[in-house]
Design a protein around this motif. Structure first.
Motif, short mmCIF file in Angstrom:
data_model
loop_
_atom_site.label_atom_id
_atom_site.label_comp_id
_atom_site.label_asym_id
_atom_site.label_seq_id
_atom_site.Cartn_x
_atom_site.Cartn_y
_atom_site.Cartn_z
N ASP A 293 0.86 -1.19 0.00
CA ASP A 293 0.00 0.00 0.00
C ASP A 293 0.90 1.24 0.00
O ASP A 293 1.54 1.56 1.00
N PRO A 294 0.95 1.97 -1.12
CA PRO A 294 1.85 3.14 -1.20
C PRO A 294 1.62 4.15 -0.08
O PRO A 294 2.55 4.80 0.38
N GLN A 295 0.38 4.25 0.37
CA GLN A 295 0.07 5.23 1.41
C GLN A 295 0.73 4.92 2.75
O GLN A 295 0.85 5.78 3.60
N ARG A 296 1.15 3.65 2.95
CA ARG A 296 1.79 3.28 4.21
C ARG A 296 3.28 3.65 4.20
O ARG A 296 3.93 3.66 5.25
N GLY A 297 3.83 3.87 3.01
CA GLY A 297 5.21 4.39 2.91
C GLY A 297 6.29 3.40 3.30
O GLY A 297 7.40 3.81 3.66
N PHE A 298 6.03 2.08 3.21
CA PHE A 298 7.04 1.10 3.61
C PHE A 298 8.02 0.75 2.49
O PHE A 298 9.08 0.19 2.76
N SER A 299 7.62 1.01 1.25
CA SER A 299 8.39 0.44 0.14
C SER A 299 9.00 1.50 -0.76
O SER A 299 8.35 2.49 -1.11
N PHE A 300 10.25 1.25 -1.19
CA PHE A 300 10.87 2.15 -2.15
C PHE A 300 10.38 1.83 -3.57
O PHE A 300 10.73 2.53 -4.51
N MET A 301 9.58 0.78 -3.71
CA MET A 301 9.05 0.41 -5.02
C MET A 301 7.82 1.25 -5.39
O MET A 301 7.40 1.26 -6.54
N HIS A 302 7.19 1.87 -4.38
CA HIS A 302 6.00 2.68 -4.66
C HIS A 302 6.23 4.07 -4.07
O HIS A 302 6.80 4.18 -2.99
N ASP A 303 5.73 5.09 -4.75
CA ASP A 303 5.85 6.43 -4.17
C ASP A 303 4.69 6.67 -3.21
O ASP A 303 3.54 6.33 -3.50
N GLY A 304 5.03 7.24 -2.07
CA GLY A 304 4.01 7.54 -1.08
C GLY A 304 4.62 8.39 0.02
O GLY A 304 5.81 8.70 0.00
#
Ligand SMILES: C[S@@+](CC[C@H](N)C(=O)[O-])C[C@H]1O[C@@H](n2cnc3c(N)ncnc32)[C@H](O)[C@@H]1O
Length: 314
Positions: free
Chosen positions: A118-129
């Protein structure tokens, strides 16, 4: 960090090493089990399949979103109690304590696929959030606070200790120069600049891991939870822990060694003279890894390490 497969779009989380977890817990049909990291409920569900009407599972998580999902999934099953708690606090918790002693306690550390994806959770560098990374979004500290407000030396310490990051000082300096940072993509660009092309993905993964551990106080929580789990277990009860990186696994390993009387005991403050008490035994002694077929089916299982401890009768 574990588990979803691309072949299962929309799935909350694919549980890891289910058979080994069930075997490790040595389930008794009428037993009581604490799933301290219930997430999407995959392991809880597997436990329930081995329990009869007398069995109980207390399914916990610190993430309100996971709790909502668990309540929905198990609302018709009277054997399940869903409960939001940080496992750092299960020792002395009245709800968790009400069902003690447990025949088994399960920890499946880290974040769920739902959280990572979930990009909104901000855990991953694979998704912007947004730079968030809180497992429990009611807590105040976010990754943005760590990235933007920590002194440079403190930030470098976090990256070194929790990301085992050799270029921690350089990356911390770049982050401080680029402040303020608001998004995962913005942070990833800074890390890539500081890493100067070397081991790009590994560096990004380690920095994001370090920030996540800091934001959620993960390692201290594990230490406290393992100790509390021992107290919550019945004699011959099983502790089963799934780790996804060496910092987690090392803590479980050290805990089991201490409880087996093989290493100095930091938890129980025992007298230093005399024989060390043997309170648990590890089954087996070393960590169990997922099989090739599971890794093929679910690549996020590849780093999983399972450890099992049995509480010995006194
Ligand atoms: C790998 S997932 C567990 C997945 C679960 N076993 C399943 O089958 O769906 C880890 C879960 O542990 C939760 N968690 C992590 N640290 C926690 C803590 N200190 N206290 C309670 N829950 C925690 C996370 O919110 C996440 O939902």
């Amino acid at each position: 960090m574990a588990a979803t497969t691309t072949s299962e779009p929309g799935s909350f989380h694919v549980p890891v090493m289910v058979e080994q977890v069930v075997a490790g817990l040595n389930i008794r049909a009428g037993g009581r089990y604490l799933d301290a990291t219930a997430g999407g409920g995959g392991h809880t569900d597997a436990l329930l399949a081995h329990l009869d009407d007398r069995g109980r599972v207390v399914a916990c998580d610190r993430d309100p979103e996971a709790i909502a999902r668990l309540e929905e999934r198990f609302r018709r099953d009277l054997r399940v109690t869903v409960y939001r708690v940080n496992f750092a606090g299960i020792g002395g918790d009245p709800i968790v304590g009400r069902f003690a002693p447990y025949d088994g306690v399960l920890f499946d550390f880290g974040v769920s696929s739902r959280q990572i994806d979930d990009p909104q959770r901000g855990f991953s560098f694979m998704h912007d959030g947004p730079l968030d990374m809180r497992m429990d979004r009611t807590q105040p500290l976010t990754a943005a606070d760590v990235v933007n407000d920590y002194p440079e030396a403190e930030l470098a310490r976090v990256l070194r200790e929790y990301g085992e990051q050799p270029r921690a000082r350089r990356i911390a300096a770049e982050i401080v120069r680029a402040r303020p940072l608001a998004t995962t993509a913005g942070l990833a660009a800074v890390i890539e600049r500081a890493a100067a092309g070397r081991e790009r993905t590994k560096t990004l993964a380690r920095v994001f891991q370090a920030l996540r551990i800091e934001v959620n106080g993960e390692l201290d929580a594990i230490d406290r939870a393992l100790r509390a789990a021992y107290d919550l277990l019945a004699a011959n009860g099983r502790l089963v822990a799934l780790s996804y990186h060496s910092l987690e696994d090392r803590r479980v390993k050290r805990f089991l060694r201490e409880m087996a009387g093989e290493e100095e005991d930091r938890w129980l403050a025992l007298p230093t003279t005399g024989e060390r008490a043997v309170r648990m035994r590890a089954l087996p002694r070393s960590a169990v890894k997922p099989g090739a077929e599971e890794i093929e089916r679910n690549p996020r299982a590849r780093s999983a390490r399972l450890r099992i401890g049995e509480k010995l009768a006194r």
